[in-house]
Scaffold this motif. Sequence first.
Motif, mmCIF file in Angstrom:
data_model
loop_
_atom_site.group_PDB
_atom_site.id
_atom_site.type_symbol
_atom_site.label_atom_id
_atom_site.label_comp_id
_atom_site.label_asym_id
_atom_site.label_seq_id
_atom_site.Cartn_x
_atom_site.Cartn_y
_atom_site.Cartn_z
ATOM 1 N N GLN A 135 0.519 -0.956 0.005
ATOM 2 C CA GLN A 135 0.020 -0.548 0.009
ATOM 3 C C GLN A 135 1.395 1.454 0.210
ATOM 4 O O GLN A 135 1.728 1.220 0.834
ATOM 5 C CB GLN A 135 -1.014 0.241 1.387
ATOM 6 N N TYR B 45 -12.343 -4.651 1.836
ATOM 7 C CA TYR B 45 -10.739 -4.543 1.438
ATOM 8 C C TYR B 45 -10.400 -6.144 1.023
ATOM 9 O O TYR B 45 -9.718 -6.166 0.238
ATOM 10 C CB TYR B 45 -10.073 -4.231 2.471
ATOM 11 N N ASP C 15 -6.885 -8.843 -6.862
ATOM 12 C CA ASP C 15 -5.899 -8.738 -6.856
ATOM 13 C C ASP C 15 -5.198 -10.034 -7.277
ATOM 14 O O ASP C 15 -4.196 -10.104 -7.978
ATOM 15 C CB ASP C 15 -5.058 -8.062 -6.234
ATOM 16 N N GLY D 195 4.312 -10.615 4.574
ATOM 17 C CA GLY D 195 4.543 -11.511 5.071
ATOM 18 C C GLY D 195 3.150 -11.698 6.310
ATOM 19 O O GLY D 195 2.199 -12.322 5.668
ATOM 20 N N ASP E 257 1.348 -11.133 8.648
ATOM 21 C CA ASP E 257 -0.327 -10.389 9.086
ATOM 22 C C ASP E 257 -1.274 -10.611 7.851
ATOM 23 O O ASP E 257 -2.239 -10.167 7.519
ATOM 24 C CB ASP E 257 -0.090 -8.765 8.994
ATOM 25 N N VAL F 78 8.353 -8.611 11.570
ATOM 26 C CA VAL F 78 10.009 -7.783 11.942
ATOM 27 C C VAL F 78 8.903 -7.007 13.244
ATOM 28 O O VAL F 78 7.589 -6.617 12.688
ATOM 29 C CB VAL F 78 10.001 -6.875 10.457
HETATM 30 P P1 TYM Z 1 1.015 -3.518 3.728
HETATM 31 O O1 TYM Z 1 1.233 -2.575 2.995
HETATM 32 O O2 TYM Z 1 0.435 -3.225 5.077
HETATM 33 O O3 TYM Z 1 2.827 -4.295 3.649
HETATM 34 C C1 TYM Z 1 3.298 -4.650 2.606
HETATM 35 C C2 TYM Z 1 3.317 -5.722 2.814
HETATM 36 O O4 TYM Z 1 4.811 -5.697 4.047
HETATM 37 C C3 TYM Z 1 4.259 -7.148 4.981
HETATM 38 N N1 TYM Z 1 4.612 -6.037 6.083
HETATM 39 C C4 TYM Z 1 5.747 -6.950 6.785
HETATM 40 N N2 TYM Z 1 6.626 -8.318 7.138
HETATM 41 C C5 TYM Z 1 7.410 -8.407 8.436
HETATM 42 N N3 TYM Z 1 6.504 -7.964 9.173
HETATM 43 C C6 TYM Z 1 6.020 -6.581 9.583
HETATM 44 N N4 TYM Z 1 6.486 -5.902 10.535
HETATM 45 C C7 TYM Z 1 5.653 -6.467 8.199
HETATM 46 N N5 TYM Z 1 4.454 -5.173 7.994
HETATM 47 C C8 TYM Z 1 4.026 -5.279 6.994
HETATM 48 C C9 TYM Z 1 2.907 -7.165 4.550
HETATM 49 O O5 TYM Z 1 2.468 -8.923 5.065
HETATM 50 C C10 TYM Z 1 2.653 -6.999 3.220
HETATM 51 O O6 TYM Z 1 3.367 -8.282 2.532
HETATM 52 N N6 TYM Z 1 -3.187 -5.945 2.318
HETATM 53 C C11 TYM Z 1 -1.623 -5.965 1.699
HETATM 54 C C12 TYM Z 1 -1.751 -5.437 0.363
HETATM 55 C C13 TYM Z 1 -2.397 -6.505 -1.295
HETATM 56 C C14 TYM Z 1 -1.732 -7.164 -1.128
HETATM 57 C C15 TYM Z 1 -2.225 -7.413 -2.601
HETATM 58 C C16 TYM Z 1 -0.661 -8.458 -1.269
HETATM 59 C C17 TYM Z 1 -3.736 -5.804 -1.178
HETATM 60 N N7 TYM Z 1 -3.228 -6.631 -2.402
HETATM 61 C C18 TYM Z 1 -2.676 -8.999 -3.440
HETATM 62 C C19 TYM Z 1 -0.270 -9.385 -2.122
HETATM 63 C C20 TYM Z 1 -1.352 -9.698 -3.353
HETATM 64 C C21 TYM Z 1 -0.924 -5.087 2.906
HETATM 65 O O7 TYM Z 1 -2.131 -3.968 3.541
HETATM 66 O O8 TYM Z 1 -0.012 -4.789 3.008
#
Ligand code: TYM
Length: 342
Positions: A9, A127, A134, A146, A148, A197
């Motif tokens: 995002q 969402y 996607d 990740g 989450d 992380v």
């Molecule tokens: P978003 O934007 O919150 O995070 C992007 C990616 O980063 C990973 N992530 C983490 N990994 C490890 N430790 C952390 N603290 C941490 N914070 C975030 C997330 O797991 C993610 O892989 N809904 C999704 C975006 C999305 C998406 C998709 C992903 C929309 N459509 C289709 C894959 C396929 C999101 O909000 O990620």
Amino acid sequence: KKRIVSGVQPTGSIHLGNYLGAIKNWIDLQNTYETLFFIVDLHAITLPYDTQELSKATKDTAALYLACGVDTSKASVFVQSHVRAHVELMWLLSSATPIGWLNKMIQFKEKSRKAGDENVGVALLTYPVLMASDILLYQSDFVPVGDDQKQHLELTRELAERINYLYGGRKWKKLGGRGGSIFKVPEPLIPPTGARVMSLTDGLSKMSKSAPSDQSRINLLDPKDVIANKIRRCKTDSFPGLEFDNPGRPECNNLLSVYQLLTGKTKQEVAEECHDMSWGTFKPLLTDALVDHLHPIQVRYAEIMSDSTYLDNILAEGASKAATIADDTLNNVYQAMGFLQR
Ligand code: TYM
């Protein structure tokens, strides 16, 4: 070739969690798989946001993908809203998504609890259906994310199976379609280390873009002195030596894991190297590892941003490649669901 999709995002700045949990892993995968990486701008409007910032953040995120090593001679990079099929398929999918599935989503529950019912748009609830869209549009085999995002991936899988059951199979074949399933059921790819992380100020909560304090995260574009300062002030403990996997020392486990991933050492090597170290010795090592790893990314980022038509062209090309695949799936779904063909 098997296909992979993933996205981030464009909200706030991309941090170490996004990088180690997702983006860094894309770089290896692009050599083996057909890859599509998008910037999910449509997901970024599910909470209040700044219209002045959205397009800039979208470009920034795209530039960071490339700066981190996404190679557009191998991967397609595009903006989610540039491929109309994402929203269109979402509507079709939402007709088959039980509200109960969405109400159960942890991220929805957490975010809506914080904001309050009157302030939560319907899009925050739906969402995960957009996220399913996607992924399913591209008949993806794997989705590197990740930890989450695990629950959203699980919902995507269930939704694919449900649509295949409702509209696929024999009924669909009789209508003259491709037969078999409408959607491929994708699998998550969650890394063994780095999938979660943690915050620099609290080893029990994950590093996140929305945490109020910037001290809690390392952003990929943080300059050297900011990184040094954040690490100097990050939360530690007063046990002797450093170790992985001690549940009483979440910060220690987190910082060692970050160090391991950035240096490319094995867990065993890091465990031995740091066994007798004090925080005072380890912190400068970690700071150096971060700076050494992020500096080249920052240099490439600046180069990419200095030529804005370069990025625009990449995104246009990515969107047109993606649209070809997406439209094919979308047309099939319309047909399978019984719509009158144009
Ligand atoms: P978003 O934007 O919150 O995070 C992007 C990616 O980063 C990973 N992530 C983490 N990994 C490890 N430790 C952390 N603290 C941490 N914070 C975030 C997330 O797991 C993610 O892989 N809904 C999704 C975006 C999305 C998406 C998709 C992903 C929309 N459509 C289709 C894959 C396929 C999101 O909000 O990620």
